[in-house]
Design a protein around this motif. Structure first.
Motif, PDB file in Angstrom:
ATOM      1  N   SER A  75     -27.421 -19.044  -5.121  1.00 30.22           N
ATOM      2  CA  SER A  75     -28.505 -19.907  -5.231  1.00 30.22           C
ATOM      3  C   SER A  75     -28.133 -21.257  -6.199  1.00 30.22           C
ATOM      4  O   SER A  75     -28.804 -22.199  -5.925  1.00 30.22           O
TER       5      SER A  75
ATOM      6  N   LYS B  38     -33.970 -22.133   7.082  1.00 29.22           N
ATOM      7  CA  LYS B  38     -34.922 -21.444   6.424  1.00 29.22           C
ATOM      8  C   LYS B  38     -36.198 -21.461   7.400  1.00 29.22           C
ATOM      9  O   LYS B  38     -36.205 -22.237   8.330  1.00 29.22           O
TER      10      LYS B  38
ATOM     11  N   LEU C 270     -35.043 -16.868   4.693  1.00 28.45           N
ATOM     12  CA  LEU C 270     -33.999 -17.601   3.944  1.00 28.45           C
ATOM     13  C   LEU C 270     -32.651 -17.168   4.579  1.00 28.45           C
ATOM     14  O   LEU C 270     -32.397 -15.785   4.359  1.00 28.45           O
TER      15      LEU C 270
ATOM     16  N   TYR D 193     -29.141 -18.585   0.291  1.00 26.30           N
ATOM     17  CA  TYR D 193     -29.947 -19.287  -0.617  1.00 26.30           C
ATOM     18  C   TYR D 193     -30.146 -18.212  -1.873  1.00 26.30           C
ATOM     19  O   TYR D 193     -30.442 -18.638  -2.890  1.00 26.30           O
ATOM     20  N   ARG D 194     -30.072 -16.866  -1.457  1.00 30.10           N
ATOM     21  CA  ARG D 194     -30.056 -15.953  -2.400  1.00 30.10           C
ATOM     22  C   ARG D 194     -29.017 -15.445  -3.153  1.00 30.10           C
ATOM     23  O   ARG D 194     -28.795 -15.240  -4.517  1.00 30.10           O
TER      24      ARG D 194
ATOM     25  N   GLU E 260     -30.209 -27.254   0.881  1.00 23.95           N
ATOM     26  CA  GLU E 260     -30.538 -27.537   2.293  1.00 23.95           C
ATOM     27  C   GLU E 260     -29.438 -28.529   2.847  1.00 23.95           C
ATOM     28  O   GLU E 260     -29.054 -28.196   4.036  1.00 23.95           O
TER      29      GLU E 260
END
Length: 157
Positions: free
Chosen positions: A132, A74, A124, A128-129, A137
């Motif tokens: 999700s 990130k 990101l 993460y997308r 992390e």
């Protein structure tokens, strides 16, 4: 504009990438090892060996700086305007202070690229997308450590 989250991310990033454009519109991206969030509006980047970046900023002050924590995957993209503060300028010491602490005597700072942020976007990893509900992390750090073949330092596990 540079929230505590952005400042913390910059502090945990090993490199940033500075994008500039010359007078002919030719882009240039250059890694910078010595950089810091200076305050809530500015990033500072050491000019140690960056003649192209300096030349481009003098022609076109629009820049983009990106940095990520390679383990957490990130970071942030900071768009803004930059100026080159030379060692002989009266304000050099103020802008250079956090950079000189990082550089030490081994890397001479010729000038400081002062970036005033005008827009910030998060960076990101796609996980993460796309995933999700299962991406954290901690899972990203574990995956990156496997990929890079590294282990946490003692006391960090």
């Amino acid at each position: 504009m540079l929230s505590s989250e952005v400042q913390n991310s910059a502090a945990h990033s090993v490199l940033c990438w500075l994008a500039t454009v010359d007078g002919n519109g030719q882009p240039n991206v250059s890694p910078k090892e010595i950089f810091a969030a200076f305050d809530s509006e500015h990033l500072v980047i050491a000019n140690i060996a960056s003649p192209t970046s300096v030349r481009n900023i003098e022609v076109n002050p629009l820049v983009c700086v990106s940095f990520i924590d390679v383990f957490v995957q990130k970071g942030f993209k900071v768009a803004g305007t930059a100026r080159n503060v030379r060692r002989q300028d009266t304000e050099f010491s103020r802008w250079a202070a956090p950079l000189e602490a990082k550089a030490g005597p081994r890397f001479p700072i010729h000038s400081v690229l002062v970036v005033r942020a005008t827009a910030i976007d998060p960076i990101l990893a796609p996980s993460y997308r796309l995933y999700s509900t299962e991406t954290t992390e901690q899972s990203q750090v574990a995956s990156a450590m496997r990929a890079y073949g590294v282990q946490p330092a003692r006391g960090d596990a």
